[in-house]
Design an enzyme around this catalytic site. Sequence first.
Site, short mmCIF file in Angstrom:
data_model
loop_
_atom_site.label_atom_id
_atom_site.label_comp_id
_atom_site.label_asym_id
_atom_site.label_seq_id
_atom_site.Cartn_x
_atom_site.Cartn_y
_atom_site.Cartn_z
N GLY A 121 0.78 -1.23 0.00
CA GLY A 121 0.00 0.00 0.00
C GLY A 121 0.81 1.27 0.00
CB SER A 203 -0.50 -5.21 -3.52
OG SER A 203 -1.45 -4.42 -2.85
#
Length: 500
Positions: A121, A203
């Site tokens: 993230g 991600s």
Amino acid sequence: MKRLLSFAILGMAFSMMADAQILRTTVAQGEIEGELHNGFALYKAIPYAEAPVGDLRWKAPVPKKPWTGVYKAENWGIRPYQGNGQGSGPCSEDCLYLSVETPAKDKNEKLPVFVMIHGGGFETGSYSGTQDSFVKEGIVYVSIEYRLGALGFMAHPELAKESKDGISGNYGIYDQICALNWVHDNIAAFGGDPEKVTICGESAGGISVSILCASPLCKGLFRAAISESGGNFCPISAPGATAMKPFKDAQQDGLEFQKKLGAKNMKQLRKVSGEDIVAATSSNQFWPVVDGIAITGDQYKLYEQGNYNDVDILVGYNSDEGSLFVYQMTVDQYKGMLQQYGSFADKAAKAYPATNNQEALYAIQDIFRDSAFGWGSWAWCNLQSKNGKGKVYMYYFDQLSENSILGGRSRGATHVAEMPFIYSWGGKMSDVDQSMAQIMPQYWINFVKTGNPNGEGLPYWTTFKQGEATVMDFNNGFHLIKTPNQPQMDFWEEYFKSLR
């Protein structure tokens, strides 16, 4: 006597094996020494840039200057400051390192190179670790570290004034580009071929790969790219998605953050400790921004215009990604949440229907899956397959396994669930899981070597073509299917088009 002789022979064999590996070499900064790891040469912490501390905090990375003597890359570098839930272990702003693990015995072997960009993230994660399963197949494995959170992505008007280009933020992206330039210039010293580099990420790492594929600063730095649950195709400032902010808005966020820390100017901000900066940062507060240099605009439009690095790509996502991020949702909350889509609220409800709390939870999980991961992966493959020359391969991972973060307590494959199958993490696997875990890595390895995942004995994986059974479905085996969740993809395509 026999035991002593055996130990002597064993010692000689180990010494010969060590001598065969490239345990000392010379890079642009000077001589460097690694160590023997499972029969391969491993360099754990190579500094590719100067430590971004003091006056270098919140500045573009400065390539590492030459060192004197022999640099010993024997210990892993300390992780960058971690965001939400950083866990145990030391962290430091002195974090711009990369590792190299090579099977080469000669610097002239020109082996393919696999560069891993970790996820998390843009606020957590670390480069440390090896990938013996790839290295055993004749691949040089590189993993890179980059700045995270506010230290890696805060934009600020004062920082823009300091920059010759008038920009700020995206320091973590510039770190990645600096590392790729280092790899291009130095990987031959480890037996790698700078013309055979594949970048890969999962991600936030996959989003990074997507960003790098569209960045003009990366031209010629890699020939292929793999993105697992990534993609950077949402419109700028799109609600409820992993979208970037405009530069102006991001700079305002930086001013608010300065105020929160009680600093009057950048000079004072540079004296705030890394721990205090992390403590003041909200989850996902800082993200890559459109700065006009590394990230030049809406990536969907860039791909429509052909303004990207047209390399071979392997892109995909998992069937139940949202289950890791959304845990509760009542039907009333769900109906209220849909109002953020304005005139598209009814269409969203039709694409993701729910009449009770359980269905509402599943619906919002699927919205998260598709808006954050699924649609971006599909849009990438669809756009490049139409106007690019590079080969495009798309996958859908749908293996329900206990070897995942939720331990099989989901409807399908959660976020990160594909990684144990590709990178040989081990763990609890069924017989079917184990069989798939033997085959899946070969697709990735073949792609790194040739730009094509196919190989002898593997179920054939054709290049992507919209509307045809060309998506590789990993689900109790290997099957080619049409684009999964197509009605939902159509909804996001129409909705995001309206925002542009």
